[in-house]
Motif scaffolding. Structure first.
Motif, PDB file in Angstrom:
ATOM      1  N   LEU A  69      -4.854  -4.601   1.220  1.00 10.01           N
ATOM      2  CA  LEU A  69      -3.420  -4.349   1.146  1.00 10.01           C
ATOM      3  C   LEU A  69      -2.884  -4.105   2.554  1.00 10.01           C
ATOM      4  O   LEU A  69      -3.625  -3.687   3.437  1.00 10.01           O
ATOM      5  CB  LEU A  69      -3.134  -3.117   0.284  1.00 10.01           C
ATOM      6  N   GLY A  70      -1.610  -4.336   2.737  1.00  7.55           N
ATOM      7  CA  GLY A  70      -0.974  -4.057   4.014  1.00  7.55           C
ATOM      8  C   GLY A  70      -0.037  -5.156   4.484  1.00  7.55           C
ATOM      9  O   GLY A  70       0.880  -4.897   5.258  1.00  7.55           O
ATOM     10  N   THR A  71      -0.248  -6.370   4.029  1.00  4.61           N
ATOM     11  CA  THR A  71       0.574  -7.487   4.503  1.00  4.61           C
ATOM     12  C   THR A  71       2.052  -7.239   4.229  1.00  4.61           C
ATOM     13  O   THR A  71       2.887  -7.338   5.138  1.00  4.61           O
ATOM     14  CB  THR A  71       0.105  -8.801   3.843  1.00  4.61           C
ATOM     15  N   ASN A  72       2.397  -6.893   3.008  1.00  5.41           N
ATOM     16  CA  ASN A  72       3.808  -6.681   2.652  1.00  5.41           C
ATOM     17  C   ASN A  72       4.374  -5.392   3.243  1.00  5.41           C
ATOM     18  O   ASN A  72       5.586  -5.243   3.348  1.00  5.41           O
ATOM     19  CB  ASN A  72       3.976  -6.703   1.132  1.00  5.41           C
ATOM     20  N   ASP A  73       3.500  -4.494   3.638  1.00 11.50           N
ATOM     21  CA  ASP A  73       3.956  -3.249   4.255  1.00 11.50           C
ATOM     22  C   ASP A  73       4.578  -3.502   5.622  1.00 11.50           C
ATOM     23  O   ASP A  73       5.352  -2.682   6.115  1.00 11.50           O
ATOM     24  CB  ASP A  73       2.780  -2.275   4.391  1.00 11.50           C
ATOM     25  N   SER A  74       4.254  -4.636   6.234  1.00 10.87           N
ATOM     26  CA  SER A  74       4.771  -4.941   7.571  1.00 10.87           C
ATOM     27  C   SER A  74       6.246  -5.361   7.565  1.00 10.87           C
ATOM     28  O   SER A  74       6.867  -5.448   8.616  1.00 10.87           O
ATOM     29  CB  SER A  74       3.930  -6.043   8.224  1.00 10.87           C
ATOM     30  N   LYS A  75       6.808  -5.588   6.393  1.00 13.17           N
ATOM     31  CA  LYS A  75       8.231  -5.935   6.301  1.00 13.17           C
ATOM     32  C   LYS A  75       9.058  -4.737   6.776  1.00 13.17           C
ATOM     33  O   LYS A  75       8.702  -3.587   6.492  1.00 13.17           O
ATOM     34  CB  LYS A  75       8.611  -6.277   4.861  1.00 13.17           C
ATOM     35  N   PRO A  76      10.168  -4.992   7.482  1.00 16.07           N
ATOM     36  CA  PRO A  76      10.957  -3.881   8.020  1.00 16.07           C
ATOM     37  C   PRO A  76      11.333  -2.806   6.997  1.00 16.07           C
ATOM     38  O   PRO A  76      11.233  -1.612   7.293  1.00 16.07           O
ATOM     39  CB  PRO A  76      12.207  -4.567   8.575  1.00 16.07           C
ATOM     40  N   ARG A  77      11.746  -3.189   5.800  1.00 14.33           N
ATOM     41  CA  ARG A  77      12.165  -2.185   4.802  1.00 14.33           C
ATOM     42  C   ARG A  77      10.994  -1.305   4.363  1.00 14.33           C
ATOM     43  O   ARG A  77      11.202  -0.160   3.975  1.00 14.33           O
ATOM     44  CB  ARG A  77      12.827  -2.857   3.611  1.00 14.33           C
ATOM     45  N   ASN A  78       9.775  -1.845   4.417  1.00 12.75           N
ATOM     46  CA  ASN A  78       8.605  -1.049   4.050  1.00 12.75           C
ATOM     47  C   ASN A  78       8.063  -0.274   5.250  1.00 12.75           C
ATOM     48  O   ASN A  78       7.677   0.889   5.119  1.00 12.75           O
ATOM     49  CB  ASN A  78       7.513  -1.942   3.460  1.00 12.75           C
TER      50      ASN A  78
ATOM     51  N   LEU B 262       0.844  -1.180   0.000  1.00  5.56           N
ATOM     52  CA  LEU B 262       0.000   0.000   0.000  1.00  5.56           C
ATOM     53  C   LEU B 262       0.888   1.241   0.000  1.00  5.56           C
ATOM     54  O   LEU B 262       0.605   2.221  -0.688  1.00  5.56           O
ATOM     55  CB  LEU B 262      -0.905   0.018   1.237  1.00  5.56           C
ATOM     56  N   LEU B 263       1.952   1.201   0.777  1.00  6.33           N
ATOM     57  CA  LEU B 263       2.849   2.343   0.897  1.00  6.33           C
ATOM     58  C   LEU B 263       3.427   2.752  -0.452  1.00  6.33           C
ATOM     59  O   LEU B 263       3.984   1.927  -1.175  1.00  6.33           O
ATOM     60  CB  LEU B 263       3.993   2.022   1.860  1.00  6.33           C
ATOM     61  N   SER B 264       3.294   4.026  -0.768  1.00  9.02           N
ATOM     62  CA  SER B 264       3.828   4.513  -2.043  1.00  9.02           C
ATOM     63  C   SER B 264       5.355   4.485  -2.059  1.00  9.02           C
ATOM     64  O   SER B 264       5.957   4.464  -3.129  1.00  9.02           O
ATOM     65  CB  SER B 264       3.309   5.915  -2.345  1.00  9.02           C
ATOM     66  N   LYS B 265       5.981   4.479  -0.870  1.00  8.61           N
ATOM     67  CA  LYS B 265       7.438   4.372  -0.789  1.00  8.61           C
ATOM     68  C   LYS B 265       7.871   2.952  -0.437  1.00  8.61           C
ATOM     69  O   LYS B 265       9.038   2.720  -0.119  1.00  8.61           O
ATOM     70  CB  LYS B 265       7.987   5.354   0.248  1.00  8.61           C
ATOM     71  N   GLY B 266       6.948   1.998  -0.515  1.00 13.50           N
ATOM     72  CA  GLY B 266       7.292   0.603  -0.282  1.00 13.50           C
ATOM     73  C   GLY B 266       8.137   0.083  -1.426  1.00 13.50           C
ATOM     74  O   GLY B 266       8.323   0.758  -2.447  1.00 13.50           O
ATOM     75  N   ASP B 267       8.640  -1.150  -1.279  1.00 16.32           N
ATOM     76  CA  ASP B 267       9.511  -1.690  -2.321  1.00 16.32           C
ATOM     77  C   ASP B 267       8.779  -1.944  -3.637  1.00 16.32           C
ATOM     78  O   ASP B 267       9.367  -1.793  -4.707  1.00 16.32           O
ATOM     79  CB  ASP B 267      10.268  -2.931  -1.835  1.00 16.32           C
ATOM     80  N   PHE B 268       7.502  -2.303  -3.570  1.00 17.16           N
ATOM     81  CA  PHE B 268       6.720  -2.539  -4.785  1.00 17.16           C
ATOM     82  C   PHE B 268       5.305  -1.983  -4.595  1.00 17.16           C
ATOM     83  O   PHE B 268       4.364  -2.740  -4.333  1.00 17.16           O
ATOM     84  CB  PHE B 268       6.647  -4.040  -5.107  1.00 17.16           C
ATOM     85  N   PRO B 269       5.103  -0.673  -4.760  1.00 20.66           N
ATOM     86  CA  PRO B 269       3.789  -0.063  -4.516  1.00 20.66           C
ATOM     87  C   PRO B 269       2.730  -0.514  -5.536  1.00 20.66           C
ATOM     88  O   PRO B 269       2.974  -0.489  -6.744  1.00 20.66           O
ATOM     89  CB  PRO B 269       4.047   1.435  -4.655  1.00 20.66           C
TER      90      PRO B 269
END
Length: 181
Positions: A104-113, A75-82
């Motif tokens: 959306l949100g599961t992959n946002d929980s990764k530390p880099r995101n 979901l994050l626009s600055k995430g690794d794969f928005p």
């Protein structure tokens, strides 16, 4: 049943009832855009068993359910794969759907995101706003991410439960979207 599928809960029944009521008044099938990551896309599910396909089967021909899930997206626009940078986003908006189901949100929980966690709620609201601004004025549904057990690929259940879920609920409330747990 102990080992069988869990019966639908009140949230799922309410969603199904809302869809049925809308369909009763529509001449053309109502367009449903299912937005999300690998869970929506159906990674790991056999063909036709991703949740958008199952939703289509439940709703019947009065609805046209479209799957805009893309694996590993944030979901994050600055995430690794928005997700908002994907063709799926452009296609979902071009559909001008009657209903939008966002998970959306599961992959946002990764530390880099999650390093961009201060932008999560604003990005969620921005996505809701993009769909709300469409000419068809779709009904918006914000699905809370499912538990992440076991934690794989850096996805952290604690972040999802303790930090993301409240932010999604707040964003949905402020933007008039219905939360589905």
């Amino acid at each position: 049943p102990i080992n069988g599928p869990k019966p639908p809960g009140p949230d799922q029944l309410a969603l199904l009832a809302a869809f049925v009521c809308l369909a009763a008044h529509a001449a053309e099938p109502l367009k449903v855009a299912c937005v999300g990551d690998s869970i929506t896309q159906g990674v790991g599910a056999s063909r036709g068993h991703d949740y958008p396909s199952m939703l289509q089967k439940l709703l019947g021909p009065a609805y046209a359910v479209h799957n805009y899930g893309v694996s590993a997206r944030t979901l994050l626009s600055k995430g690794d794969f928005p997700w908002i940078k994907e063709a799926a986003c452009r296609n979902a908006l071009a559909l001008n759907p009657d209903l939008v189901v966002i998970m959306l949100g599961t992959n946002d929980s990764k530390p880099r995101n999650w390093a961009h966690k201060d932008e999560f709620k604003a990005d969620y609201e921005a996505l809701l706003d993009r769909f709300a601004a469409l000419p068809g004025k779709p009904r918006l549904y914000a699905v809370l991410p499912v538990p992440a057990y076991p934690e794989n690929y850096g996805i952290r259940d604690k972040v999802i439960v303790e930090e993301e879920l409240p932010l999604i609920a707040e964003a949905a409330k402020e933007k008039g979207a219905t939360v589905i747990d």
